[in-house]
Write a protein that holds these residues in place. Structure first.
Motif, PDB file in Angstrom:
ATOM      1  N   GLY A   8     -52.999 -14.364  43.963  1.00 53.10           N
ATOM      2  CA  GLY A   8     -52.008 -14.114  42.932  1.00 53.10           C
ATOM      3  C   GLY A   8     -50.603 -14.275  43.470  1.00 53.10           C
ATOM      4  O   GLY A   8     -50.383 -14.412  44.672  1.00 53.10           O
ATOM      5  N   GLY A   9     -49.645 -14.281  42.562  1.00 55.84           N
ATOM      6  CA  GLY A   9     -48.267 -14.407  42.987  1.00 55.84           C
ATOM      7  C   GLY A   9     -47.332 -14.560  41.816  1.00 55.84           C
ATOM      8  O   GLY A   9     -47.712 -14.358  40.664  1.00 55.84           O
ATOM      9  N   LEU A  10     -46.102 -14.938  42.142  1.00 54.89           N
ATOM     10  CA  LEU A  10     -45.061 -15.120  41.141  1.00 54.89           C
ATOM     11  C   LEU A  10     -44.875 -16.614  40.876  1.00 54.89           C
ATOM     12  O   LEU A  10     -44.631 -17.385  41.809  1.00 54.89           O
ATOM     13  N   VAL A  11     -45.006 -16.995  39.630  1.00 57.08           N
ATOM     14  CA  VAL A  11     -44.813 -18.387  39.242  1.00 57.08           C
ATOM     15  C   VAL A  11     -43.921 -18.442  38.017  1.00 57.08           C
ATOM     16  O   VAL A  11     -43.758 -17.445  37.308  1.00 57.08           O
ATOM     17  N   ARG A  12     -43.378 -19.624  37.763  1.00 57.85           N
ATOM     18  CA  ARG A  12     -42.512 -19.810  36.608  1.00 57.85           C
ATOM     19  C   ARG A  12     -43.314 -20.353  35.442  1.00 57.85           C
ATOM     20  O   ARG A  12     -44.369 -20.963  35.634  1.00 57.85           O
ATOM     21  N   PRO A  13     -42.852 -20.143  34.229  1.00 57.90           N
ATOM     22  CA  PRO A  13     -43.553 -20.705  33.064  1.00 57.90           C
ATOM     23  C   PRO A  13     -43.743 -22.209  33.216  1.00 57.90           C
ATOM     24  O   PRO A  13     -42.838 -22.919  33.659  1.00 57.90           O
ATOM     25  N   GLY A  14     -44.942 -22.662  32.863  1.00 61.25           N
ATOM     26  CA  GLY A  14     -45.267 -24.075  32.961  1.00 61.25           C
ATOM     27  C   GLY A  14     -45.894 -24.477  34.276  1.00 61.25           C
ATOM     28  O   GLY A  14     -46.458 -25.575  34.383  1.00 61.25           O
ATOM     29  N   GLU A  15     -45.798 -23.604  35.285  1.00 61.72           N
ATOM     30  CA  GLU A  15     -46.387 -23.930  36.581  1.00 61.72           C
ATOM     31  C   GLU A  15     -47.880 -23.621  36.612  1.00 61.72           C
ATOM     32  O   GLU A  15     -48.443 -23.096  35.650  1.00 61.72           O
ATOM     33  N   SER A  16     -48.494 -23.960  37.746  1.00 63.21           N
ATOM     34  CA  SER A  16     -49.930 -23.778  37.918  1.00 63.21           C
ATOM     35  C   SER A  16     -50.224 -22.847  39.091  1.00 63.21           C
ATOM     36  O   SER A  16     -49.406 -22.713  40.008  1.00 63.21           O
ATOM     37  N   LEU A  17     -51.398 -22.265  39.051  1.00 62.43           N
ATOM     38  CA  LEU A  17     -51.845 -21.382  40.132  1.00 62.43           C
ATOM     39  C   LEU A  17     -53.366 -21.368  40.121  1.00 62.43           C
ATOM     40  O   LEU A  17     -53.972 -21.374  39.052  1.00 62.43           O
ATOM     41  N   ARG A  18     -53.955 -21.364  41.301  1.00 63.09           N
ATOM     42  CA  ARG A  18     -55.401 -21.229  41.410  1.00 63.09           C
ATOM     43  C   ARG A  18     -55.721 -19.952  42.164  1.00 63.09           C
ATOM     44  O   ARG A  18     -55.210 -19.741  43.278  1.00 63.09           O
ATOM     45  N   VAL A  19     -56.536 -19.124  41.558  1.00 62.03           N
ATOM     46  CA  VAL A  19     -56.931 -17.875  42.208  1.00 62.03           C
ATOM     47  C   VAL A  19     -58.411 -17.938  42.548  1.00 62.03           C
ATOM     48  O   VAL A  19     -59.240 -18.253  41.706  1.00 62.03           O
ATOM     49  N   PRO A  20     -58.751 -17.660  43.813  1.00 61.10           N
ATOM     50  CA  PRO A  20     -60.147 -17.648  44.224  1.00 61.10           C
ATOM     51  C   PRO A  20     -60.741 -16.242  44.197  1.00 61.10           C
ATOM     52  O   PRO A  20     -60.012 -15.239  44.276  1.00 61.10           O
ATOM     53  N   CYS A  21     -62.043 -16.208  44.083  1.00 55.24           N
ATOM     54  CA  CYS A  21     -62.789 -14.958  44.194  1.00 55.24           C
ATOM     55  C   CYS A  21     -63.938 -15.221  45.146  1.00 55.24           C
ATOM     56  O   CYS A  21     -64.855 -15.986  44.819  1.00 55.24           O
ATOM     57  N   GLY A  22     -63.878 -14.611  46.321  1.00 52.90           N
ATOM     58  CA  GLY A  22     -64.929 -14.763  47.303  1.00 52.90           C
ATOM     59  C   GLY A  22     -66.010 -13.713  47.129  1.00 52.90           C
ATOM     60  O   GLY A  22     -65.706 -12.558  46.810  1.00 52.90           O
ATOM     61  N   ALA A  23     -67.250 -14.128  47.312  1.00 52.35           N
ATOM     62  CA  ALA A  23     -68.373 -13.208  47.170  1.00 52.35           C
ATOM     63  C   ALA A  23     -69.097 -13.055  48.501  1.00 52.35           C
ATOM     64  O   ALA A  23     -69.155 -13.992  49.302  1.00 52.35           O
ATOM     65  N   SER A  24     -69.649 -11.896  48.715  1.00 53.92           N
ATOM     66  CA  SER A  24     -70.472 -11.634  49.903  1.00 53.92           C
ATOM     67  C   SER A  24     -71.629 -10.742  49.510  1.00 53.92           C
ATOM     68  O   SER A  24     -71.580 -10.033  48.509  1.00 53.92           O
ATOM     69  N   GLY A  25     -72.669 -10.792  50.295  1.00 54.84           N
ATOM     70  CA  GLY A  25     -73.839  -9.977  50.019  1.00 54.84           C
ATOM     71  C   GLY A  25     -74.945 -10.736  49.315  1.00 54.84           C
ATOM     72  O   GLY A  25     -76.112 -10.590  49.652  1.00 54.84           O
TER      73      GLY A  25
END
Length: 122
Positions: A8-25
């Motif tokens: 996560g983070g701070l982005v401006r309108p119109g920009e893109s961001l990819r958030v990952p979710c790592g799994a274990s177990g």
């Protein structure tokens, strides 16, 4: 299964961001995986999900055409690609897992990550 969202983070309108979710177990292929979000003062809402068996993807109307959920079995991770971000996308984003079919209700998910904050601001 243990889940951990990040990116996560701070982005401006119109920009893109990819958030990952790592799994274990356990491997993510055993689960229906989903992303939810919760904005301040609001209930947690369904954003996107990918089913356990067919790996079909489902999206909330508010993000359809802008967000894409995907999984990488080799990395045991699920991703949420967010494009054309809007101010109203600001929220804490959570990944979740359940062994049954996809459901848009947060109460139906058994496993949750800790959440990652996405702030869209000019």
């Amino acid at each position: 299964v243990q889940l951990q969202a990040s990116g996560g983070g701070l982005v401006r309108p119109g920009e893109s961001l990819r958030v990952p979710c790592g799994a274990s177990g356990r491997t993510i292929s055993s689960y229906t995986m989903a992303w939810f979000r919760q904005a301040p003062g609001k209930e947690r809402e369904f954003v996107a999900g990918i089913t356990r068996w067919s790996r079909s993807a489902y999206y909330a109307d508010s993000v359809k055409g802008r967000f894409t959920i995907s999984g990488d079995n080799a990395k045991n991770s699920v991703y949420l690609q967010m494009n054309s971000l809007k101010l109203e996308d600001t929220a804490v984003y959570y990944c979740a897992a359940r062994m049954a079919y996809i459901d848009s209700s947060a109460s139906q998910y058994d496993h949750w990550g800790q959440g990652t904050l996405v702030t869209v601001s000019s």
